[in-house]
Design an enzyme around this catalytic site. Sequence first.
Site, mmCIF file in Angstrom:
data_model
loop_
_atom_site.group_PDB
_atom_site.id
_atom_site.type_symbol
_atom_site.label_atom_id
_atom_site.label_comp_id
_atom_site.label_asym_id
_atom_site.label_seq_id
_atom_site.Cartn_x
_atom_site.Cartn_y
_atom_site.Cartn_z
ATOM 1 N N GLU A 192 -30.183 14.573 -7.581
ATOM 2 C CA GLU A 192 -30.718 15.639 -8.215
ATOM 3 C C GLU A 192 -32.115 16.126 -7.822
ATOM 4 O O GLU A 192 -32.835 17.147 -8.123
ATOM 5 C CB GLU A 192 -30.917 15.050 -9.593
ATOM 6 C CG GLU A 192 -31.318 16.093 -10.957
ATOM 7 C CD GLU A 192 -31.766 15.056 -11.974
ATOM 8 O OE1 GLU A 192 -31.821 15.993 -12.986
ATOM 9 O OE2 GLU A 192 -31.446 13.856 -12.006
ATOM 10 N N SER A 225 -31.823 9.584 -20.232
ATOM 11 C CA SER A 225 -33.265 9.541 -20.654
ATOM 12 C C SER A 225 -32.988 9.076 -22.193
ATOM 13 O O SER A 225 -32.080 9.487 -23.111
ATOM 14 C CB SER A 225 -34.108 10.546 -20.433
ATOM 15 O OG SER A 225 -34.198 10.716 -18.927
ATOM 16 N N SER A 240 -29.652 18.126 -21.435
ATOM 17 C CA SER A 240 -29.420 19.440 -21.120
ATOM 18 C C SER A 240 -27.836 19.719 -21.475
ATOM 19 O O SER A 240 -27.001 19.005 -21.455
ATOM 20 C CB SER A 240 -29.602 19.748 -19.679
ATOM 21 O OG SER A 240 -30.835 19.581 -19.208
ATOM 22 N N GLN A 261 -25.541 15.041 -19.346
ATOM 23 C CA GLN A 261 -26.090 13.821 -18.969
ATOM 24 C C GLN A 261 -26.646 12.895 -19.969
ATOM 25 O O GLN A 261 -27.945 13.216 -20.166
ATOM 26 C CB GLN A 261 -26.966 13.803 -17.477
ATOM 27 C CG GLN A 261 -27.480 12.723 -16.959
ATOM 28 C CD GLN A 261 -28.359 12.884 -15.859
ATOM 29 O OE1 GLN A 261 -27.906 13.789 -14.735
ATOM 30 N NE2 GLN A 261 -29.352 12.428 -15.682
ATOM 31 N N GLY A 262 -26.107 11.770 -20.463
ATOM 32 C CA GLY A 262 -26.996 11.024 -21.228
ATOM 33 C C GLY A 262 -27.705 9.713 -20.446
ATOM 34 O O GLY A 262 -27.245 8.584 -20.766
#
Length: 363
Positions: free
Chosen positions: A238, A122, A154, A119-120
Amino acid sequence: MDFRDSPEEAAFRDRLRAWLADNAASFKASGDDYWARMGEWHQALYAAGFFGTSWPVEFGGQDLAPVYDVIVDEELARAGAPPRPSLGYLVVGLGHHGSKELQQRFLPGMINGTERWCQGFSEPGAGSDLASLTTTATRDGDNYIIHGHKIWTSYSDVADWCLVLARTDKNVARHKGISAFIVSMHQDTIEQRPLQMINGVTTEFGQVAFDGAVVPAAQMVGEPGEGWRLAMTVVSHEREPSTLGYSARYGKLVREMASRIGDGKTPEDLAWAGVQAEMLRLHVRRRLSEQLDGINHGPQGSLDKLLMTWVEQSVGHAALAVTGTKDPELLSAYLYSRAQSVMGGTSQIQKNIIASRILGLGV
């Protein structure tokens, strides 16, 4: 509320326990070894029928009630097995905002584990304040060209695909100029920079630099400028403990620490951690009951995230109280717990959301 298993749920739990008795030990690992085997663990769970239980059948799930996910989480914790790979928020994001074509192309591999994802969201200057992100995506014919820098990503070093937020319009309000893309990670224009964590793990998080990465325009999720809506769907999911296995793991760790004390005096930190873990366990069950009744929690996910943070850090402090720095596993639990108040949205941001969107303060 009746938290007992139905006959069908009990049969599922028994089948899972039997499978774990034969398979869990071979997947137990810690540190970098734990992260290295996560993909293999994902596929093993899926092949046995214990991953993706609540997701749509058309994409490889089983369309079962969310309670089955909780049963899986509880039994994995009980067996000391690795948790379920954390992908639910990506499945929900793509399921809510992606076209049918994108869903059919990407959800099956995401769910069965044959394609790995990261997941891009932050960035170094846009973590809690995600709307200030500076990564850009510029239209070039049938493609977009991406430049920017993501962090705390991650599984980025092993991912095949990344769900990337990038700015496509600088001339509108910052929340409205963000779009979402499914970007292939197998490009020379993408650089991986691993981040070593305080507990010694080097493979969980990474920095990712996009220097001209190419993504087909057809792999935009939603319409241009709808990335913020997708992001809110993703982070809200999340932050819900009812979709995560943390509750059972906190309780198990507290019981393990209590067994080390034996008949001796229980440290106050451990006693408080036990109270907190039980509180979260009951809270998760209440949330699950509400989900089964069709209740959508929305911003209340921030309450859930704040509770998880308090509990994990209470358990972490108890780990130090029981063994100090002598036990590497418990020391790692303490060190990792420090990240809980930052990852998934800082505690300060959660309090602001609770104040503004739930309590109506400052409106």
